[in-house]
Design a protein around this motif. Sequence first.
Motif, mmCIF file in Angstrom:
data_model
loop_
_atom_site.group_PDB
_atom_site.id
_atom_site.type_symbol
_atom_site.label_atom_id
_atom_site.label_comp_id
_atom_site.label_asym_id
_atom_site.label_seq_id
_atom_site.Cartn_x
_atom_site.Cartn_y
_atom_site.Cartn_z
ATOM 1 N N LEU A 124 38.392 20.111 25.488
ATOM 2 C CA LEU A 124 39.825 20.487 25.442
ATOM 3 C C LEU A 124 40.293 21.328 26.671
ATOM 4 O O LEU A 124 41.482 21.038 27.275
ATOM 5 N N THR A 125 39.702 22.529 27.121
ATOM 6 C CA THR A 125 40.123 23.191 28.104
ATOM 7 C C THR A 125 40.002 22.513 29.343
ATOM 8 O O THR A 125 40.960 22.662 30.229
ATOM 9 N N SER A 155 40.072 19.232 29.888
ATOM 10 C CA SER A 155 41.229 18.499 29.897
ATOM 11 C C SER A 155 42.572 19.026 30.215
ATOM 12 O O SER A 155 43.138 18.321 31.017
ATOM 13 N N ALA A 188 33.794 20.722 21.978
ATOM 14 C CA ALA A 188 35.335 20.232 21.551
ATOM 15 C C ALA A 188 36.211 21.070 22.332
ATOM 16 O O ALA A 188 37.180 20.750 22.951
#
Lengths: 215, 173
Positions: free
Chosen positions: B12-13, B15, B8
């Motif tokens: 996130l990083t 994206s 996750a």
Amino acid sequence: MNNSLRTPILFITILLLTLTLIYIFNSLLITQEAFYNTFQNQLENETIDEIFDIEVRHLWISYIFIPVWLLLKIFIITLCLQAGLLLNNSKLKFSDTFRIALTAEFIFLIPQLIKLIWFLFFKTDYTLSDIQQFYPLSALNLFKIENLSALFIYPFQTFNVFEILYWILLAGGIKQAMGTDINHGIKVVFSGYIPALVLWIICVMFITVSISPST
Amino acid sequence: MKNKLIIAIGLLTFSIGIFLAYNIIKKYNSKKAIALQKQTLPNFLLYNQEEKPFSAKDLKEDKPICIFYYNAECEHCQYEAKQISKNINAFKNTLVIMVSTNTPKETTAFAKTYKLDAAGFIWLYDKDYSFYKWFGKAVTPSVYIYNAQHRLIKEYAGEVKIDALIKYLDDDQ
């Protein structure tokens, strides 16, 4: 020396060295002449004097932020290294990781010292932009700054010999603390610190392209 | 659980990185295009003081052009206006275009205060806040000096002393 005692001593040492360097830098390099060199093509002398006076009067504020910035930076790098350790199924105490990041940070005093010597003895006729953009032994030295977009200055500054030495110091610190080989340390740095550094550079580039009037 | 958390955070990083990189490229290309476009006087479309459209095509004379982007409230713009007023003769062979987002009423008051109302300047109203489309993001004051062939010869962002302006108006570049 006891490790719990070593960390505060290390932090105070790096803080005092950083503050001393910045004080010498501000006193000897941020001169009225540098302001004239920077602004005389655009502004009246009285306006330049006014800007210089305001700058000198407010310089002390920057000294307050240095300890906060230093602490925050080392804390974030510690978190990144912890993430790298997690990704490599390793465990190291937060305080030990913090000390590794803190020790490695000393390497960044060298480029600041070189910068001071460079402008003090070699390039004595300089503007404020020259000071801001110069970074010894960095990729930026391979390009003519005038031909380079403002967007690329920070990434090229960041890619320098001292940054690579910093990675090696971090990896070496992890190797020593965990009693493993250097490859393990490098893996931790590359899986935790480097992605965060890349994201940080992208963020700075995004801010630059958003606020800079030129490209 | 640990693996899910790692995936996750990684996603996130990644994206955020991709999103920012995409926007950097988009903004960089747009700024580059504008920088290139303003090298010759862009065909801007603003409004005159009667709030009628006024475009670059309405500029008939082949004179050097000096465009001031200002705001009546800004201290540096007021200083600039005072300097222009004091040295008005230096601008006699130049077409001066004053552009701001101030309403015609505010512009009239500004021109009167700094004795520029009878100077023969063209006062334009950037009603739609669209100046940036032709000249890029501009601070107030900003100055753009074009020669008689309408080629950009100098651009200043922020306050500028009058000598630095006159130097480029006199130059036959």
